[in-house]
Design a protein around this motif. Structure first.
Motif, PDB file in Angstrom:
ATOM      1  N   ILE A   1       8.948  -8.338  -2.807  1.00 29.25           N
ATOM      2  CA  ILE A   1       7.902  -7.924  -3.746  1.00 29.25           C
ATOM      3  C   ILE A   1       6.969  -9.123  -3.893  1.00 29.25           C
ATOM      4  O   ILE A   1       7.342 -10.159  -4.450  1.00 29.25           O
ATOM      5  N   GLY A   2       5.790  -9.015  -3.289  1.00 32.46           N
ATOM      6  CA  GLY A   2       4.920 -10.177  -3.235  1.00 32.46           C
ATOM      7  C   GLY A   2       5.533 -11.258  -2.366  1.00 32.46           C
ATOM      8  O   GLY A   2       5.417 -12.447  -2.664  1.00 32.46           O
TER       9      GLY A   2
ATOM     10  N   ARG B   1      -1.431  -9.086  -7.054  1.00 32.12           N
ATOM     11  CA  ARG B   1      -1.976  -8.912  -5.706  1.00 32.12           C
ATOM     12  C   ARG B   1      -1.132  -7.975  -4.844  1.00 32.12           C
ATOM     13  O   ARG B   1      -1.657  -7.199  -4.038  1.00 32.12           O
ATOM     14  N   PHE B   2       0.187  -8.038  -4.988  1.00 29.82           N
ATOM     15  CA  PHE B   2       1.068  -7.294  -4.097  1.00 29.82           C
ATOM     16  C   PHE B   2       1.152  -5.800  -4.416  1.00 29.82           C
ATOM     17  O   PHE B   2       1.827  -5.047  -3.715  1.00 29.82           O
ATOM     18  N   VAL B   3       0.475  -5.369  -5.455  1.00 29.13           N
ATOM     19  CA  VAL B   3       0.563  -3.968  -5.897  1.00 29.13           C
ATOM     20  C   VAL B   3      -0.439  -3.100  -5.146  1.00 29.13           C
ATOM     21  O   VAL B   3      -1.581  -3.503  -4.909  1.00 29.13           O
ATOM     22  N   LYS B   4      -0.008  -1.911  -4.796  1.00 27.41           N
ATOM     23  CA  LYS B   4      -0.901  -0.876  -4.268  1.00 27.41           C
ATOM     24  C   LYS B   4      -0.743   0.366  -5.120  1.00 27.41           C
ATOM     25  O   LYS B   4       0.368   0.788  -5.425  1.00 27.41           O
ATOM     26  N   ASP B   5      -1.872   0.958  -5.522  1.00 29.16           N
ATOM     27  CA  ASP B   5      -1.869   2.215  -6.261  1.00 29.16           C
ATOM     28  C   ASP B   5      -1.750   3.355  -5.254  1.00 29.16           C
ATOM     29  O   ASP B   5      -2.701   3.664  -4.535  1.00 29.16           O
ATOM     30  N   PHE B   6      -0.587   3.971  -5.190  1.00 29.38           N
ATOM     31  CA  PHE B   6      -0.339   5.011  -4.193  1.00 29.38           C
ATOM     32  C   PHE B   6      -0.858   6.381  -4.613  1.00 29.38           C
ATOM     33  O   PHE B   6      -0.744   7.342  -3.857  1.00 29.38           O
ATOM     34  N   THR B   7      -1.453   6.472  -5.797  1.00 28.06           N
ATOM     35  CA  THR B   7      -2.075   7.741  -6.193  1.00 28.06           C
ATOM     36  C   THR B   7      -3.530   7.812  -5.755  1.00 28.06           C
ATOM     37  O   THR B   7      -4.099   8.898  -5.629  1.00 28.06           O
ATOM     38  N   ARG B   8      -4.154   6.656  -5.514  1.00 31.14           N
ATOM     39  CA  ARG B   8      -5.599   6.597  -5.315  1.00 31.14           C
ATOM     40  C   ARG B   8      -6.052   7.272  -4.027  1.00 31.14           C
ATOM     41  O   ARG B   8      -7.129   7.870  -3.975  1.00 31.14           O
TER      42      ARG B   8
ATOM     43  N   GLY C   1       6.804   0.285   7.866  1.00 30.06           N
ATOM     44  CA  GLY C   1       6.331  -1.095   7.933  1.00 30.06           C
ATOM     45  C   GLY C   1       4.838  -1.250   7.710  1.00 30.06           C
ATOM     46  O   GLY C   1       4.275  -2.310   7.997  1.00 30.06           O
ATOM     47  N   ARG C   2       4.171  -0.212   7.167  1.00 33.54           N
ATOM     48  CA  ARG C   2       2.723  -0.312   6.913  1.00 33.54           C
ATOM     49  C   ARG C   2       2.416  -0.948   5.560  1.00 33.54           C
ATOM     50  O   ARG C   2       1.299  -1.406   5.326  1.00 33.54           O
ATOM     51  N   PHE C   3       3.381  -0.964   4.667  1.00 37.46           N
ATOM     52  CA  PHE C   3       3.238  -1.646   3.385  1.00 37.46           C
ATOM     53  C   PHE C   3       4.397  -2.633   3.257  1.00 37.46           C
ATOM     54  O   PHE C   3       5.546  -2.284   3.505  1.00 37.46           O
ATOM     55  N   PRO C   4       4.094  -3.892   2.918  1.00 36.78           N
ATOM     56  CA  PRO C   4       2.808  -4.424   2.488  1.00 36.78           C
ATOM     57  C   PRO C   4       1.905  -4.782   3.670  1.00 36.78           C
ATOM     58  O   PRO C   4       2.379  -5.211   4.715  1.00 36.78           O
ATOM     59  N   ALA C   5       0.605  -4.624   3.447  1.00 36.22           N
ATOM     60  CA  ALA C   5      -0.389  -5.082   4.410  1.00 36.22           C
ATOM     61  C   ALA C   5      -0.764  -6.529   4.076  1.00 36.22           C
ATOM     62  O   ALA C   5      -0.286  -7.100   3.093  1.00 36.22           O
ATOM     63  N   ALA C   6      -1.655  -7.100   4.879  1.00 32.70           N
ATOM     64  CA  ALA C   6      -2.022  -8.507   4.693  1.00 32.70           C
ATOM     65  C   ALA C   6      -2.577  -8.785   3.303  1.00 32.70           C
ATOM     66  O   ALA C   6      -2.358  -9.873   2.744  1.00 32.70           O
ATOM     67  N   GLU C   7      -3.281  -7.808   2.723  1.00 35.06           N
ATOM     68  CA  GLU C   7      -3.886  -8.035   1.407  1.00 35.06           C
ATOM     69  C   GLU C   7      -2.869  -8.011   0.268  1.00 35.06           C
ATOM     70  O   GLU C   7      -3.211  -8.313  -0.878  1.00 35.06           O
ATOM     71  N   HIS C   8      -1.626  -7.677   0.574  1.00 29.99           N
ATOM     72  CA  HIS C   8      -0.606  -7.580  -0.474  1.00 29.99           C
ATOM     73  C   HIS C   8       0.361  -8.752  -0.484  1.00 29.99           C
ATOM     74  O   HIS C   8       1.330  -8.742  -1.244  1.00 29.99           O
ATOM     75  N   VAL C   9       0.124  -9.775   0.359  1.00 25.60           N
ATOM     76  CA  VAL C   9       1.014 -10.933   0.389  1.00 25.60           C
ATOM     77  C   VAL C   9       0.214 -12.196   0.101  1.00 25.60           C
ATOM     78  O   VAL C   9      -1.017 -12.208   0.189  1.00 25.60           O
ATOM     79  N   TYR C  10       0.930 -13.265  -0.247  1.00 29.62           N
ATOM     80  CA  TYR C  10       0.301 -14.545  -0.573  1.00 29.62           C
ATOM     81  C   TYR C  10       0.364 -15.470   0.635  1.00 29.62           C
ATOM     82  O   TYR C  10       1.424 -15.667   1.225  1.00 29.62           O
TER      83      TYR C  10
END
Length: 286
Positions: free
Chosen positions: A202-203, A227-234, A258-267
């Motif tokens: 997680i992150g 940052r690591f959160v994605k809204d899966f309803t959107r 393996g599609r989540f997390p993407a690059a924008e969801h990790v530090y």
């Protein structure tokens, strides 16, 4: 038939990663189960998202036991992990065992502990008693006052090595699962590649065997999410079926593939690793 550690490992051996979500009641547990979420975590994050506290610290063993029993009744398939809350395993071996047994009797199949190599004796004690353990390294929400808030951990070489050593010590002590939270991607990857336990990020890193999010986060219910959160309803198009169950299913499918997390969801190792972990009220896996 309820998942076991053996069936979770078979899932991984078959090439699919594990999806975990926090859960707090039977109704949501039923939807997650139907959507294919592999593992449900009765997180002490309930202190923030259910009870309205600003941290996980006020949560009690009785709180976790109550919610664990609710979820065990609602989800007949998913593997069930229960948090050991703050102060519930720190006094002595007898207290640690008593509280873990309470959660297992409530329906948990595994208990989760926050800490590093210093809690390895407790992990060994549980394993010898037949209680599976999920260790939790990296950002530790129960240690929020000691580290000065919810901040990314392992941003320098010394702290990164300490997190790696902690994970390895807990793995050697018998932890069957290691949750890695709030660390740079390269640190999460190193941990995932260096332990035999199932790793849940997680992150952390997409290299982990699975991912976990707080239910309220992935349903878009949190102000200023991390940052690591994605809204899966959107991204869901209008259609038939329960919107929340469809979001749970989308999450399980993206994690599994393996599609989540993407690059924008990790530090990253530098730069944005120094950014704020998330909003002051953002719930953590905990």
């Amino acid at each position: 038939m309820r998942h076991t550690l053996s069936t979770l490992r078979k899932t991984l051996a078959g090439g699919r990663k594990l999806a975990m979500l926090t859960c707090y009641d039977a109704s949501f547990a039923r939807l997650m189960d139907a959507a294919g979420v592999d593992t449900l975590l009765v997180g002490d994050s309930l202190g923030m998202v259910v009870q309205g506290h600003d941290s996980t610290l006020p949560v009690t063993v009785d709180d976790i036991a109550y919610h664990t029993a609710c979820i065990a009744r609602g989800a007949p398939r998913a593997f069930l992990v229960a948090d050991m809350p703050f102060g519930s395993y720190h006094e002595d071996a007898a207290q640690a065992m008593r509280n873990a047994v309470t959660l297992m009797k409530a329906g948990a199949q595994m208990v989760k502990l926050e800490g590093g190599a210093e809690i390895a004796p407790i992990v060994k004690q549980y394993v010898l008693a037949g209680i599976p353990v999920c260790a939790h390294v990296g950002l530790l929400p129960q240690h929020v006052n000691a580290v000065g808030g919810f901040r990314v951990q392992g941003r320098d070489a010394a702290s990164a090595e300490r997190i790696l050593a902690d994970a390895q010590a807990l793995d050697a002590a018998g932890a069957a699962m290691v949750l890695i939270e709030g660390v740079p991607e390269d640190v999460g990857r190193r941990v995932a590649e260096s332990v035999g336990a199932i790793t849940i990020g997680i992150g952390a890193s997409g290299a982990c065997d699975g991912q976990v999010l707080v239910m309220h986060d992935m349903l878009g219910m949190t102000d200023r999410p991390a940052r690591f959160v994605k809204d899966f309803t959107r991204e869901l198009a209008p259609g038939e079926g329960n919107l929340i169950e469809r979001a749970f299913r989308a999450y399980a499918e993206e994690v599994g593939a393996g599609r989540f997390p993407a690059a924008e969801h990790v530090y990253a190792a530098t730069g944005d690793a120094a950014a704020a972990y998330g909003g002051a009220n953002a719930p953590k896996a905990g």
